[in-house]
Enzyme design. Structure first.
Site, mmCIF file in Angstrom:
data_model
loop_
_atom_site.group_PDB
_atom_site.id
_atom_site.type_symbol
_atom_site.label_atom_id
_atom_site.label_comp_id
_atom_site.label_asym_id
_atom_site.label_seq_id
_atom_site.Cartn_x
_atom_site.Cartn_y
_atom_site.Cartn_z
ATOM 1 N N LYS A 107 0.814 -1.225 0.000
ATOM 2 C CA LYS A 107 0.000 0.000 0.000
ATOM 3 C C LYS A 107 0.843 1.268 0.000
ATOM 4 O O LYS A 107 0.500 2.248 -0.644
ATOM 5 C CB LYS A 107 -0.970 0.012 1.168
ATOM 6 C CG LYS A 107 -0.299 -0.023 2.502
ATOM 7 C CD LYS A 107 -1.240 -0.145 3.655
ATOM 8 C CE LYS A 107 -0.438 -0.404 4.917
ATOM 9 N NZ LYS A 107 0.345 -1.650 4.898
ATOM 10 N N GLU A 131 -5.239 -5.468 -5.241
ATOM 11 C CA GLU A 131 -6.423 -5.619 -4.381
ATOM 12 C C GLU A 131 -6.044 -5.745 -2.906
ATOM 13 O O GLU A 131 -6.713 -5.193 -2.035
ATOM 14 C CB GLU A 131 -7.202 -6.879 -4.818
ATOM 15 C CG GLU A 131 -8.476 -7.155 -4.058
ATOM 16 C CD GLU A 131 -9.514 -6.061 -4.262
ATOM 17 O OE1 GLU A 131 -10.090 -5.994 -5.345
ATOM 18 O OE2 GLU A 131 -9.722 -5.248 -3.337
ATOM 19 N N GLY A 136 -7.239 -5.887 3.185
ATOM 20 C CA GLY A 136 -6.897 -7.316 3.155
ATOM 21 C C GLY A 136 -7.787 -8.203 2.310
ATOM 22 O O GLY A 136 -7.688 -8.218 1.088
ATOM 23 N N GLY A 189 -0.869 -10.520 18.152
ATOM 24 C CA GLY A 189 -0.236 -10.439 16.835
ATOM 25 C C GLY A 189 -0.877 -9.421 15.909
ATOM 26 O O GLY A 189 -0.610 -9.403 14.712
ATOM 27 N N ASP A 203 -1.148 4.179 8.225
ATOM 28 C CA ASP A 203 -1.559 3.004 7.442
ATOM 29 C C ASP A 203 -2.893 3.277 6.742
ATOM 30 O O ASP A 203 -3.059 3.017 5.549
ATOM 31 C CB ASP A 203 -1.677 1.801 8.394
ATOM 32 C CG ASP A 203 -2.240 0.579 7.726
ATOM 33 O OD1 ASP A 203 -1.470 -0.149 7.079
ATOM 34 O OD2 ASP A 203 -3.466 0.349 7.832
ATOM 35 N N LYS A 207 -4.058 3.795 2.545
ATOM 36 C CA LYS A 207 -5.184 3.059 1.945
ATOM 37 C C LYS A 207 -6.240 4.021 1.402
ATOM 38 O O LYS A 207 -6.821 3.792 0.346
ATOM 39 C CB LYS A 207 -5.786 2.107 2.983
ATOM 40 C CG LYS A 207 -4.842 0.962 3.352
ATOM 41 C CD LYS A 207 -5.302 0.222 4.593
ATOM 42 C CE LYS A 207 -4.372 -0.938 4.936
ATOM 43 N NZ LYS A 207 -4.658 -1.495 6.272
ATOM 44 N N GLY A 304 -4.225 -10.514 7.946
ATOM 45 C CA GLY A 304 -4.122 -11.963 8.145
ATOM 46 C C GLY A 304 -3.587 -12.608 6.881
ATOM 47 O O GLY A 304 -3.897 -12.201 5.772
#
Lengths: 418, 418
Positions: A107, A131, A136, A189, A203, A207, A304
């Site tokens: 990204k 994509e 995600g 995590g 972040d 996007k 993920g």
């Protein structure tokens, strides 16, 4: 009529490993449904030695040299999952110039250099798809490209960062403090040891830049986007917001105002009855307002290994199915979009305030002609929270000034109404 | 390189008028983005006279004869929006046989004869698309076809009927009775004067049959689907369900159990924290559980002229963009799917019960080894509502029997947990 398509993967992190695993599972199914046998024939890593076990398990050929991929005519598609900007940009450029299609989940790179790279792809009649770079496992970019061709999008709002959304959910539902929520996210995590990129909103900003291109056809740069992270959000803010019928979410939004754009990534209060309010934990959701369809939402896992790898794989399959037919390669976005002219936030807004004033807040607000929609004063009048009626920017500043003379303002957030 | 594509529309109801309006608005934009000039060149109506004003406004050519469309070689795509099964089936078959692509919004027809018509389309190398037949403006079918190729869907749950969802929202939020909610829906144009097809669940059943084909690759027939409408839902059920933390929704679900399928359209209690619980009013939502992505949801307007027309238009654009390139025409589903073998509902379920028993319900349940998750007894012990722990079918029947000996059971519904 079976066809073979060979893929090279740059990098072997979480998503790349997910891609290798998923392709192993899905290879036969894909062959049946599309007639194409997909194989990962080369993987570029920094060190072959460290990865020996993985290489043997999946019978992969590893290389440390990009040229072994660029100069290999049997490789049709390069999948960049190595991250970072400088090297990734160079390698993607070289791959496109060699006539290889490229799929990436990067990204930062696409937000900053997506137009330039798309132009190179177009020049060499290959595709550049990304994509997985936004939300995600949610196929938002492809949906923007196919289902809204006839429509006109007027606004797009998203919960695009899984880490902060997980933290805010912990704070709202488990009554954790900001620090506790960060620790929980790190243990689960969902947050890195240095969470800056997530909690300060960067972040989501990257996007949003990508979304604004596809949804609104406008180029935005980092500095065009009003950005505020979640470091200042407290568990107490959550409690008040919930009592007032709202959830606090880090919302990325780009709204068309006449031909201008207002774009922001900020924590806002979202009404509990709005579908975005139920985007919980590490999930992502993108809400779209458009002239013909009205309201749509796309919801799913924002990160993920497996969901992100599915988005990468879907891009690969789109390229493969396009390759079946003659004609020019398609791109996810136009390389020559206009720079978005900036609009201001709405003229009037509702605001959520918490202050430690000791005077009776109702009397104070009445005196200043503010009609609160919601109000709470507790702790023996040492603290008050309220939501204002619609105020102009000037009215808000004036209220702030008046309040600062008698108290410390602990929090001030925008209330978002669709 | 501009290309012309000509469309004939069968019917001139709400959606067809929406299509004509939308295409007028979007024609230039579509031409810019795809290089294709789309025109509706013929419209088939029952009576030309009645429609003269509309014909003149949009400069349309009307016909009452299907042959004028079938025999017109300039027509590339036939859009069937006339509804009903018998004539529509005949005309779609003839159009496909004449080598014309077909787009339809006709769920009854596709649910019953989709496989047969798809086979005819395949034989004549043309496409049959029907995005608008399920969930109006939500692009669920295309998403099932593109983003889940590598994945495996294990369950799909949808709020697919806007009429009943509007009514249930009125009952939950405005405290209307069933009769009042039906009247409100009729006044708002969301329910027909004879609401049978909606309130008894048949509309959702047809849509579920189409979804099960694309999502699970299984053919289901009407009788395979456990069906129960919303006529027996009362405002009191709503109140108890909400107090217990649930919303009552008419849920269409198809779940894969080993290689079998359990399919149902029934009112169920959905936890308020599940994204489907916020699908309100006339909106639709489809929730998908899959092995690789996990959870996804697609949300948007389930009906309405404009959103449905956008789905029709998107199908048209997919056909047009496919036509640009050589190769076989694509279909939305395979024409040779296996018949779904039926599975039972889960072995154990939580149940929501309301009964007018006068005994103390906690004591009663304890005596019968039922540990309720939630319980409410009010009106001086003349009524009780509760949610059971997980019970087998036998345990449920036994509880029902015991309760019937001391009371009338007013309601018994399934509680859905994902």
């Amino acid at each position: 009529m079976e066809k073979e398509v060979n893929i090279a993967v740059l990098g072997l992190g979480v998503v790349a490993s997910g891609l290798i695993e998923n392709l192993t599972i899905a290879k036969e199914k894909i062959k049946q449904q599309t007639g194409v046998a997909l194989s990962i024939t080369k993987v570029m890593v920094r060190s072959k030695e460290k990865r020996r076990a993985q290489a043997e398990k999946h019978q992969l050929t590893f290389t440390t040299e990009i040229d072994e991929i660029l100069e290999d005519p049997t490789i049709d598609i390069v999948v960049e999952l190595i991250g970072g900007v400088s090297d990734a940009k160079k390698w993607i450029t070289q791959s496109l110039q060699q006539g290889k299609h490229v799929v990436t989940a990067n990204k930062d790179l696409i937000a900053q250099f997506g137009n330039e790279l798309t132009a190179i792809a177009k020049d060499h009649n290959v595709s550049l798809f990304y994509e997985a770079s936004v939300a995600g496992g949610v196929p938002i970019l492809q949906n923007l490209n196919t289902n809204f061709i006839a429509d006109e999008i007027t606004g797009i709002q998203g919960i695009l960062n899984g880490t902060t959304n997980f933290m805010l959910t912990q704070m709202a539902e488990q009554e954790e403090s900001y620090e506790e929520a960060l620790k929980t996210a790190q243990t689960a995590g969902f947050a890195e040891s240095d969470p800056t990129n997530d909690v300060d909103g960067w972040d989501a900003v990257y996007k949003l830049i990508i979304l604004a291109r596809l949804a609104l056809g406008k180029n935005l740069s980092l500095t065009d986007i009003e950005t505020q992270g979640i470091r200042e959000i407290t568990q107490r803010d959550m409690t008040y917001a919930q009592e007032f019928g709202y959830q606090i979410k880090l919302l990325a939004q780009a709204e068309k105002k006449a031909e201008k754009v207002y774009a922001a990534v900020t924590p806002v209060l979202i009404p509990k009855t709005h579908p975005l309010a139920l985007v919980r934990n590490e999930m992502n959701g993108v809400f779209i307002e458009s002239k013909l369809i009205g309201s749509s939402m796309f919801y799913g896992p924002g990160a993920g290994a497996s969901p992100t790898a599915v988005s990468v794989l879907t891009d690969i399959l789109r390229i493969v199915q396009g390759k079946e037919k003659e004609g020019p390669a398609t791109q996810m976005s136009c390389s020559e979009l206009p720079k978005g002219e900036l609009a201001k936030r709405d003229v009037t807004n509702n605001y959520f305030l918490i202050t430690n004033c000791t005077v009776d807040i109702e009397t104070f607000l009445a005196k200043h002609q503010i009609k609160p929609l919601m109000i709470q004063q507790r702790l023996e009048k040492t603290e008050a929270a309220f939501i204002t009626d619609k105020l102009t920017e000037e009215e808000k500043c004036s209220l702030k000034k008046q309040l600062q003379q008698i108290s410390n303002i602990k929090q001030i957030l925008n209330v978002w109404e669709d």
